[in-house]
Design a protein around this motif. Structure first.
Motif, PDB file in Angstrom:
ATOM      1  N   ALA A  86     -88.568 -21.103  42.803  1.00 14.78           N
ATOM      2  CA  ALA A  86     -88.548 -20.984  41.347  1.00 14.78           C
ATOM      3  C   ALA A  86     -87.296 -21.677  40.841  1.00 14.78           C
ATOM      4  O   ALA A  86     -86.245 -21.640  41.490  1.00 14.78           O
ATOM      5  CB  ALA A  86     -88.544 -19.523  40.911  1.00 14.78           C
ATOM      6  N   VAL A  87     -87.433 -22.322  39.688  1.00 15.31           N
ATOM      7  CA  VAL A  87     -86.285 -22.941  39.028  1.00 15.31           C
ATOM      8  C   VAL A  87     -86.163 -22.376  37.626  1.00 15.31           C
ATOM      9  O   VAL A  87     -87.160 -22.036  36.986  1.00 15.31           O
ATOM     10  CB  VAL A  87     -86.382 -24.488  38.979  1.00 15.31           C
ATOM     11  CG1 VAL A  87     -86.401 -25.078  40.376  1.00 15.31           C
ATOM     12  CG2 VAL A  87     -87.574 -24.947  38.186  1.00 15.31           C
ATOM     13  N   VAL A  88     -84.923 -22.273  37.161  1.00 11.10           N
ATOM     14  CA  VAL A  88     -84.626 -21.786  35.814  1.00 11.10           C
ATOM     15  C   VAL A  88     -83.561 -22.697  35.226  1.00 11.10           C
ATOM     16  O   VAL A  88     -82.623 -23.093  35.920  1.00 11.10           O
ATOM     17  CB  VAL A  88     -84.130 -20.320  35.849  1.00 11.10           C
ATOM     18  CG1 VAL A  88     -83.610 -19.887  34.491  1.00 11.10           C
ATOM     19  CG2 VAL A  88     -85.242 -19.387  36.323  1.00 11.10           C
ATOM     20  N   LEU A  89     -83.735 -23.010  33.939  1.00 13.73           N
ATOM     21  CA  LEU A  89     -82.742 -23.806  33.216  1.00 13.73           C
ATOM     22  C   LEU A  89     -82.512 -23.153  31.855  1.00 13.73           C
ATOM     23  O   LEU A  89     -83.351 -23.258  30.958  1.00 13.73           O
ATOM     24  CB  LEU A  89     -83.215 -25.250  33.049  1.00 13.73           C
ATOM     25  CG  LEU A  89     -82.242 -26.198  32.355  1.00 13.73           C
ATOM     26  CD1 LEU A  89     -80.885 -26.215  33.053  1.00 13.73           C
ATOM     27  CD2 LEU A  89     -82.820 -27.603  32.307  1.00 13.73           C
ATOM     28  N   GLY A  96     -90.153 -27.909  35.083  1.00 11.07           N
ATOM     29  CA  GLY A  96     -91.259 -27.772  36.024  1.00 11.07           C
ATOM     30  C   GLY A  96     -90.769 -27.995  37.433  1.00 11.07           C
ATOM     31  O   GLY A  96     -89.827 -28.756  37.664  1.00 11.07           O
ATOM     32  N   VAL A  97     -91.414 -27.339  38.384  1.00 10.86           N
ATOM     33  CA  VAL A  97     -91.085 -27.525  39.795  1.00 10.86           C
ATOM     34  C   VAL A  97     -92.381 -27.612  40.583  1.00 10.86           C
ATOM     35  O   VAL A  97     -93.386 -26.994  40.226  1.00 10.86           O
ATOM     36  CB  VAL A  97     -90.188 -26.389  40.339  1.00 10.86           C
ATOM     37  CG1 VAL A  97     -90.921 -25.057  40.385  1.00 10.86           C
ATOM     38  CG2 VAL A  97     -89.632 -26.750  41.716  1.00 10.86           C
ATOM     39  N   ALA A 143     -93.639 -29.159  33.245  1.00 14.53           N
ATOM     40  CA  ALA A 143     -92.631 -29.283  32.189  1.00 14.53           C
ATOM     41  C   ALA A 143     -93.263 -29.706  30.867  1.00 14.53           C
ATOM     42  O   ALA A 143     -92.979 -29.125  29.824  1.00 14.53           O
ATOM     43  CB  ALA A 143     -91.550 -30.274  32.611  1.00 14.53           C
ATOM     44  N   LEU A 144     -94.127 -30.719  30.901  1.00 14.63           N
ATOM     45  CA  LEU A 144     -94.747 -31.203  29.661  1.00 14.63           C
ATOM     46  C   LEU A 144     -95.721 -30.182  29.085  1.00 14.63           C
ATOM     47  O   LEU A 144     -95.813 -30.033  27.860  1.00 14.63           O
ATOM     48  CB  LEU A 144     -95.432 -32.544  29.909  1.00 14.63           C
ATOM     49  CG  LEU A 144     -94.485 -33.703  30.215  1.00 14.63           C
ATOM     50  CD1 LEU A 144     -95.253 -34.932  30.686  1.00 14.63           C
ATOM     51  CD2 LEU A 144     -93.611 -34.030  29.007  1.00 14.63           C
ATOM     52  N   SER A 145     -96.418 -29.445  29.937  1.00 13.41           N
ATOM     53  CA  SER A 145     -97.303 -28.376  29.451  1.00 13.41           C
ATOM     54  C   SER A 145     -96.497 -27.258  28.806  1.00 13.41           C
ATOM     55  O   SER A 145     -96.959 -26.606  27.876  1.00 13.41           O
ATOM     56  CB  SER A 145     -98.129 -27.800  30.595  1.00 13.41           C
ATOM     57  OG  SER A 145     -99.016 -28.746  31.116  1.00 13.41           O
ATOM     58  N   GLY A 146     -95.283 -27.053  29.308  1.00 18.58           N
ATOM     59  CA  GLY A 146     -94.439 -25.981  28.810  1.00 18.58           C
ATOM     60  C   GLY A 146     -93.921 -26.182  27.404  1.00 18.58           C
ATOM     61  O   GLY A 146     -93.516 -25.217  26.756  1.00 18.58           O
ATOM     62  N   ILE A 147     -93.927 -27.413  26.905  1.00 16.67           N
ATOM     63  CA  ILE A 147     -93.452 -27.619  25.537  1.00 16.67           C
ATOM     64  C   ILE A 147     -94.523 -27.269  24.517  1.00 16.67           C
ATOM     65  O   ILE A 147     -94.241 -27.114  23.339  1.00 16.67           O
ATOM     66  CB  ILE A 147     -92.895 -29.040  25.302  1.00 16.67           C
ATOM     67  CG1 ILE A 147     -93.959 -30.097  25.533  1.00 16.67           C
ATOM     68  CG2 ILE A 147     -91.685 -29.286  26.168  1.00 16.67           C
ATOM     69  CD1 ILE A 147     -93.493 -31.495  25.192  1.00 16.67           C
ATOM     70  N   GLY A 148     -95.780 -27.155  24.978  1.00 14.25           N
ATOM     71  CA  GLY A 148     -96.837 -26.583  24.161  1.00 14.25           C
ATOM     72  C   GLY A 148     -97.463 -27.441  23.087  1.00 14.25           C
ATOM     73  O   GLY A 148     -98.311 -26.957  22.354  1.00 14.25           O
ATOM     74  N   VAL A 190     -88.373 -31.645  40.615  1.00 11.24           N
ATOM     75  CA  VAL A 190     -87.936 -30.842  39.473  1.00 11.24           C
ATOM     76  C   VAL A 190     -87.985 -31.750  38.248  1.00 11.24           C
ATOM     77  O   VAL A 190     -87.436 -32.855  38.263  1.00 11.24           O
ATOM     78  CB  VAL A 190     -86.510 -30.293  39.662  1.00 11.24           C
ATOM     79  CG1 VAL A 190     -86.062 -29.508  38.443  1.00 11.24           C
ATOM     80  CG2 VAL A 190     -86.426 -29.427  40.919  1.00 11.24           C
ATOM     81  N   ALA A 191     -88.638 -31.262  37.184  1.00 13.84           N
ATOM     82  CA  ALA A 191     -88.770 -32.035  35.937  1.00 13.84           C
ATOM     83  C   ALA A 191     -88.205 -31.254  34.775  1.00 13.84           C
ATOM     84  O   ALA A 191     -88.360 -30.030  34.703  1.00 13.84           O
ATOM     85  CB  ALA A 191     -90.243 -32.350  35.688  1.00 13.84           C
TER      86      ALA A 191
END
Length: 195
Positions: A86-89, A96-97, A143-148, A190-191
């Motif tokens: 898991a990665v957290v920023l 994304g990972v 990562a790109l999906s996470g921006i919604g 990692v993205a």
């Protein structure tokens, strides 16, 4: 700050570590099924959140199955049959990972990578392996999906280009930066998507 899952494992790539990414690894226990993979992923997420200074270490599932990290802590989880990461920023819009241990066949490579990507990123012109590029697209997708704001799309539609020691990923003009590291058994990508 670089962390590995073992003495010979891939490290969190320097660019991602410099951006503040915190990563934690956890083994998947026998019988290595979906429940054990889920548990290992959530344990890795709790440890990464703690390393990033979060007070809330619980990562429930969204209705669609995605992990929901606490507000202010972008995060992502990936696993193989035997290992979870898991990665957290903190403060990022999305991260994304992906970890990959499978051999990516020439057929899958031709499907997932465009002719331009194969020509520019794989040897002899490039330095990436098919497994690394597969992981890069998966991490960028998360990562790109996470921006919604992009709606539903397929991970192989993401375009990759070399970008000074990293990869520039984009979908419909929305960018993410991807860093990759590998060892003989595993590739880690990692993205980070800008806010």
């Amino acid at each position: 700050m670089t962390e590995t899952y073992g003495p010979a494992g891939p490290e969190v790539p320097a660019g991602a570590a410099a951006a503040g990414v915190r990563a934690r690894w956890r083994p998947v226990h026998r019988p290595f099924g979906p429940r054990q993979q889920f548990t290992a992923g959530r344990r890795a997420a709790a440890a990464a959140l703690a390393a990033a200074g979060a007070a809330d270490l619980v990562v429930p599932r969204e209705p669609g199955g995605r992990p929901r990290f606490p507000r202010g802590f972008a995060g992502s989880i990936s696993h193989t049959d035997h290992l979870a990461v898991a990665v957290v920023l903190p403060g990022a819009a999305a991260v994304g990972v992906d970890i990959e241990s499978a051999v990516i066949s020439p057929r899958v490579t031709a499907f997932v990578l465009s002719a331009r990507e194969r020509r520019n990123l794989l040897p002899p012109a490039g330095t990436y392996t098919p497994r690394e590029l597969f992981a890069a697209k998966e991490a960028a997708f998360k990562a790109l999906s996470g921006i919604g704001s992009l709606g539903d799309f397929l991970f192989w539609r993401i375009e990759l280009r070399p970008a000074g020691g990293a990869l520039h990923a984009s979908y419909r003009g929305v960018p993410a930066t991807v860093w990759v590291d590998s060892d003989e058994q595993l590739s880690l990508a990692v993205a980070i998507a800008p806010g």
